[in-house]
Design an enzyme around this catalytic site. Structure first.
Site, PDB file in Angstrom:
ATOM      1  N   ASP A  14       0.807  -1.226   0.000  1.00 58.66           N
ATOM      2  CA  ASP A  14       0.000   0.000   0.000  1.00 58.66           C
ATOM      3  C   ASP A  14       0.837   1.271   0.000  1.00 58.66           C
ATOM      4  O   ASP A  14       0.438   2.296   0.548  1.00 58.66           O
ATOM      5  CB  ASP A  14      -0.968   0.015   1.207  1.00 58.66           C
ATOM      6  CG  ASP A  14      -1.865  -1.210   1.211  1.00 58.66           C
ATOM      7  OD1 ASP A  14      -2.213  -1.690   0.119  1.00 58.66           O
ATOM      8  OD2 ASP A  14      -2.200  -1.691   2.312  1.00 58.66           O
ATOM      9  N   LYS A  17       1.783   2.021  -5.129  1.00 62.07           N
ATOM     10  CA  LYS A  17       2.309   1.445  -6.382  1.00 62.07           C
ATOM     11  C   LYS A  17       1.364   1.698  -7.549  1.00 62.07           C
ATOM     12  O   LYS A  17       1.803   1.977  -8.661  1.00 62.07           O
ATOM     13  CB  LYS A  17       2.526  -0.080  -6.225  1.00 62.07           C
ATOM     14  CG  LYS A  17       3.542  -0.450  -5.162  1.00 62.07           C
ATOM     15  CD  LYS A  17       3.604  -1.942  -4.950  1.00 62.07           C
ATOM     16  CE  LYS A  17       2.348  -2.541  -4.356  1.00 62.07           C
ATOM     17  NZ  LYS A  17       2.051  -2.130  -2.975  1.00 62.07           N
ATOM     18  N   GLY A  41      -4.514  -4.401  -3.729  1.00 57.35           N
ATOM     19  CA  GLY A  41      -5.523  -3.385  -4.001  1.00 57.35           C
ATOM     20  C   GLY A  41      -4.765  -2.141  -4.433  1.00 57.35           C
ATOM     21  O   GLY A  41      -4.117  -1.507  -3.608  1.00 57.35           O
ATOM     22  N   HIS A  42      -4.773  -1.860  -5.732  1.00 56.93           N
ATOM     23  CA  HIS A  42      -3.997  -0.740  -6.271  1.00 56.93           C
ATOM     24  C   HIS A  42      -4.951   0.361  -6.719  1.00 56.93           C
ATOM     25  O   HIS A  42      -5.792   0.141  -7.583  1.00 56.93           O
ATOM     26  CB  HIS A  42      -3.125  -1.226  -7.445  1.00 56.93           C
ATOM     27  CG  HIS A  42      -2.070  -2.210  -7.017  1.00 56.93           C
ATOM     28  ND1 HIS A  42      -1.189  -2.796  -7.882  1.00 56.93           N
ATOM     29  CD2 HIS A  42      -1.758  -2.702  -5.788  1.00 56.93           C
ATOM     30  CE1 HIS A  42      -0.386  -3.602  -7.212  1.00 56.93           C
ATOM     31  NE2 HIS A  42      -0.716  -3.566  -5.934  1.00 56.93           N
ATOM     32  N   GLN A 227       2.012  -6.155  -3.242  1.00 59.13           N
ATOM     33  CA  GLN A 227       2.463  -6.247  -1.848  1.00 59.13           C
ATOM     34  C   GLN A 227       3.740  -5.401  -1.670  1.00 59.13           C
ATOM     35  O   GLN A 227       3.899  -4.422  -2.367  1.00 59.13           O
ATOM     36  CB  GLN A 227       2.697  -7.705  -1.409  1.00 59.13           C
ATOM     37  CG  GLN A 227       1.420  -8.543  -1.275  1.00 59.13           C
ATOM     38  CD  GLN A 227       0.832  -9.001  -2.590  1.00 59.13           C
ATOM     39  OE1 GLN A 227       1.496  -9.644  -3.379  1.00 59.13           O
ATOM     40  NE2 GLN A 227      -0.427  -8.697  -2.834  1.00 59.13           N
TER      41      GLN A 227
HETATM   42  P1  GDP Z   1      -0.774   0.243  -3.546  1.00 65.44           P
HETATM   43  O1  GDP Z   1      -1.361  -1.028  -3.047  1.00 65.44           O
HETATM   44  O2  GDP Z   1       0.691   0.334  -3.296  1.00 65.44           O
HETATM   45  O3  GDP Z   1      -1.124   0.539  -4.973  1.00 65.44           O
HETATM   46  O4  GDP Z   1      -1.433   1.403  -2.671  1.00 65.44           O
HETATM   47  P2  GDP Z   1      -2.998   1.564  -2.283  1.00 65.44           P
HETATM   48  O5  GDP Z   1      -3.753   1.987  -3.480  1.00 65.44           O
HETATM   49  O6  GDP Z   1      -3.475   0.341  -1.569  1.00 65.44           O
HETATM   50  O7  GDP Z   1      -2.912   2.685  -1.178  1.00 65.44           O
HETATM   51  C1  GDP Z   1      -2.388   3.939  -1.441  1.00 65.44           C
HETATM   52  C2  GDP Z   1      -3.483   4.993  -1.179  1.00 65.44           C
HETATM   53  O8  GDP Z   1      -2.885   6.260  -1.109  1.00 65.44           O
HETATM   54  C3  GDP Z   1      -4.494   5.090  -2.299  1.00 65.44           C
HETATM   55  O9  GDP Z   1      -5.739   5.438  -1.751  1.00 65.44           O
HETATM   56  C4  GDP Z   1      -3.962   6.211  -3.176  1.00 65.44           C
HETATM   57  O10 GDP Z   1      -4.970   6.869  -3.922  1.00 65.44           O
HETATM   58  C5  GDP Z   1      -3.383   7.125  -2.139  1.00 65.44           C
HETATM   59  N1  GDP Z   1      -2.215   7.920  -2.567  1.00 65.44           N
HETATM   60  C6  GDP Z   1      -1.209   7.584  -3.411  1.00 65.44           C
HETATM   61  N2  GDP Z   1      -0.267   8.555  -3.447  1.00 65.44           N
HETATM   62  C7  GDP Z   1      -0.695   9.512  -2.597  1.00 65.44           C
HETATM   63  C8  GDP Z   1      -0.140  10.772  -2.160  1.00 65.44           C
HETATM   64  O11 GDP Z   1       0.956  11.181  -2.564  1.00 65.44           O
HETATM   65  N3  GDP Z   1      -0.865  11.479  -1.253  1.00 65.44           N
HETATM   66  C9  GDP Z   1      -2.071  11.056  -0.766  1.00 65.44           C
HETATM   67  N4  GDP Z   1      -2.699  11.811   0.123  1.00 65.44           N
HETATM   68  N5  GDP Z   1      -2.621   9.886  -1.148  1.00 65.44           N
HETATM   69  C10 GDP Z   1      -1.934   9.124  -2.039  1.00 65.44           C
HETATM   70  P1  IMO Z   2      -0.869  -4.255  -2.203  1.00 62.89           P
HETATM   71  O1  IMO Z   2      -0.437  -4.809  -3.528  1.00 62.89           O
HETATM   72  C1  IMO Z   2      -0.892  -4.635   2.140  1.00 62.89           C
HETATM   73  C2  IMO Z   2      -0.853  -8.717   3.770  1.00 62.89           C
HETATM   74  C3  IMO Z   2      -2.087  -9.167   4.518  1.00 62.89           C
HETATM   75  C4  IMO Z   2      -1.461 -10.124   5.523  1.00 62.89           C
HETATM   76  C5  IMO Z   2      -0.339 -10.767   4.705  1.00 62.89           C
HETATM   77  C6  IMO Z   2      -0.699 -12.146   4.135  1.00 62.89           C
HETATM   78  O2  IMO Z   2      -2.165  -3.554  -2.242  1.00 62.89           O
HETATM   79  O3  IMO Z   2       0.228  -3.462  -1.572  1.00 62.89           O
HETATM   80  P2  IMO Z   2      -2.238 -12.874   2.099  1.00 62.89           P
HETATM   81  O4  IMO Z   2      -3.711 -12.677   1.856  1.00 62.89           O
HETATM   82  O5  IMO Z   2      -1.359 -12.313   1.047  1.00 62.89           O
HETATM   83  O6  IMO Z   2      -1.904 -14.314   2.403  1.00 62.89           O
HETATM   84  O7  IMO Z   2      -1.947 -12.068   3.467  1.00 62.89           O
HETATM   85  O8  IMO Z   2      -0.048  -9.875   3.658  1.00 62.89           O
HETATM   86  N1  IMO Z   2      -1.092  -8.212   2.394  1.00 62.89           N
HETATM   87  C7  IMO Z   2      -1.062  -6.917   2.047  1.00 62.89           C
HETATM   88  N2  IMO Z   2      -0.899  -5.808   2.807  1.00 62.89           N
HETATM   89  N3  IMO Z   2      -1.014  -4.529   0.798  1.00 62.89           N
HETATM   90  C8  IMO Z   2      -1.157  -5.629   0.027  1.00 62.89           C
HETATM   91  O9  IMO Z   2      -1.151  -5.574  -1.313  1.00 62.89           O
HETATM   92  C9  IMO Z   2      -1.213  -6.897   0.646  1.00 62.89           C
HETATM   93  N4  IMO Z   2      -1.376  -8.157   0.205  1.00 62.89           N
HETATM   94  C10 IMO Z   2      -1.276  -8.958   1.277  1.00 62.89           C
HETATM   95  O10 IMO Z   2      -2.744  -8.096   5.142  1.00 62.89           O
HETATM   96  O11 IMO Z   2      -0.852  -9.383   6.550  1.00 62.89           O
HETATM   97 MG    MG Z   3      -2.896  -1.683  -1.798  1.00 65.59          MG
END
Ligand code: GDP
Ligand code: IMO
Ligand code: MG
Length: 427
Positions: A14, A17, A41-42, A227
């Site tokens: 998270d 990416k 979850g991207h 991840q």
């Molecule tokens: P990922 O799994 O690495 O793709 O990240 P996620 O989408 O799960 O979580 C990142 C969250 O931060 C998302 O809701 C993005 O829209 C948000 N986000 C990304 N870059 C920024 C930033 O520079 N500032 C803020 N406030 N939010 C951001």
């Molecule tokens: P993105 O791509 C954050 C965490 C789960 C748990 C551990 C194992 O959005 O960054 P799993 O279901 O993979 O066997 O769970 O890994 N986890 C993540 N945490 N971002 C993710 O993906 C994750 N994918 C798995 O919360 O701790």
């Molecule tokens: Mg994510």
């Protein structure tokens, strides 16, 4: 000559990416997922529209790009079809000519999800991994123990039936005699899965061949990690990890190309640290600045909606991430979220068993025993979400980025100050 990049998360996932991949997709022709599944979850924000992708590469929102799902991914056919429907419903074209799945991708079937959830249910408290419940671990187990079902198997229903029967044989014993639950029948599983597999067939392709072809055309390829490095099954905070190799070097094995196909690694670093699920998080803070990050950063899981555990930046863990991924550039995200804090603390070392450590301890559970050693930096009060150039950042924000760069020995090529594409400083 094609120029190919891997984008990986440097922390516990998270990091942002999805946003970085979406941004870099401008210069790419082909976007490839190479590990993980719909545990990811991207989030991508275009204009005022937010899209969360779990399985399909984040490049899909750019209409002229090709998206590939590599052999290293585990794919839930139901989730794949639902994600296709959602995208189509939003006017995104997702035809088989631009979205391809490797024949060798392993499938997540209903019994994998069941097993994942049953295992978590019988674990208590700190023993819980806190998985996403998406069947990721059990699907990878089946691959490694050689009873996994691969995407290509859906072309032959008899083979599919006999392979499911084989895979279920051991699982049903577990279900009945260990978990005290009813067994699954092959026909039940098939009935659930067959409607989805019909659509899957259209997207099957030789992904390794597609990558070679794209390289020969001089097309740029972007490998999208899921991840984060600290969740890597070998190098992460075992056993609180996911079940795949999340490090950049898996981009080659997980998509079917040689390592020389990869020119550059970009590591995405959130300006502070979050973790969702169980396991150690040395710099976690439950109130004060932690609550600030939680609220201002909207730190809720994009897949499970769970609260992310927030804390200060952890340079000790990040040093490991740099060593494991050898990035040439960092993309530092969510810098805007730190605005409004008077002091910013950064963990530069750990104290463990009377000595100072610059890298995490090797023994299992060691990370639970460390005391973070912090350096204080000045905060800034300005809202920086509208800033578009380096020189316009407050001095304290620039010093914070420079402190990270100096500590890790890697430059920040991108600094993100908000979720939208344009809220990015490119250096
Ligand atoms: P990922 O799994 O690495 O793709 O990240 P996620 O989408 O799960 O979580 C990142 C969250 O931060 C998302 O809701 C993005 O829209 C948000 N986000 C990304 N870059 C920024 C930033 O520079 N500032 C803020 N406030 N939010 C951001
Ligand atoms: P993105 O791509 C954050 C965490 C789960 C748990 C551990 C194992 O959005 O960054 P799993 O279901 O993979 O066997 O769970 O890994 N986890 C993540 N945490 N971002 C993710 O993906 C994750 N994918 C798995 O919360 O701790
Ligand atoms: Mg994510």
């Amino acid at each position: 000559m094609s120029q190919n990049q891997v984008v990986v998360g440097a922390q516990w996932g998270d990091e942002g990416k999805g946003k970085v991949v979406d941004l870099l997709t401008e210069q790419a022709d082909v976007i490839v997922r190479f590990q993980g599944g719909n545990n990811a979850g991207h989030t991508i924000v275009v204009g005022d529209k937010e899209t969360i992708l779990h399985l399909i590469p984040s490049g899909i929102l750019h209409p002229d790009k090709t998206c590939l799902i590599g052999n290293g991914v585990v794919l839930d056919p139901e989730v794949f079809c639902r994600e296709l429907d959602n995208l189509q419903g939003n006017g995104v074209s997702v035809g088989p000519e631009r979205l391809k799945i490797s024949h060798r991708t392993h499938l997540i079937l209903p019994y994998h999800k069941r097993l994942d959830n049953l295992r978590e249910k019988i674990r208590s408290g700190g023993d819980r991994i806190g998985t996403t419940g998406r069947g990721i671990g059990p699907a990878y187990e089946d691959k490694v123990s050689r009873v996994g079902i691969r995407a290509v198997d859906v072309l032959d229903e008899d083979l599919l039936r006999s392979k499911i029967a084989k895979a279920l044989a051991e699982k049903n014993v577990l279900c009945e005699h260990y978990f005290g639950e009813s067994p699954d029948t092959v026909e039940e599983v098939l009935q659930e899965v067959l409607p989805w597999t019909r659509r899957l067939k259209q997207h099957l392709a030789d992904v390794s061949g597609e990558i070679l072809w794209a390289r020969n055309q001089g097309y740029n390829i972007l490998f999208e990690g899921a991840q984060g490095t600290l969740l890597d099954v070998d190098h992460g905070t075992f056993p609180y990890v996911t079940s795949s190799n999340t490090v950049a070097s898996n981009a080659a094995a997980g998509s079917g190309c040689g390592m020389h196909a990869i020119d550059e690694v970009v590591a995405v670093v959130k300006a502070y640290t979050t973790r969702v699920g169980g396991g150690p998080h040395p710099t976690e803070i439950e109130d004060g600045a932690g609550a600030h990050m939680q609220e201002k950063g909207a730190e809720y899981g994009a897949t499970t909606g769970r609260k992310r555990r927030c804390g200060w930046l952890d340079l000790v863990c990040l040093r490991d991430a740099v060593r494991l991924n050898t990035p040439s550039r960092l993309a530092i995200t969510k810098l805007d979220v730190l605005g409004g804090l008077s002091d910013i603390w950064v963990c530069t070392e750990y104290e463990h068993e009377g000595i100072r450590l610059t890298h995490p301890p090797q023994k299992e559970g060691g990370l639970q025993e460390v005391n973070p050693v912090y350096t204080r930096l000045d905060g800034w009060q300005e809202d920086i979400s509208g800033v578009r150039s380096w020189v316009d950042l407050p001095r304290a924000a620039r010093e914070y980025i420079q402190f990270i760069e100096d500590s890790l020995g890697v430059k920040a090529g991108y600094v993100s100050v908000g979720p939208a594409r344009e809220q990015t400083l490119i250096r």
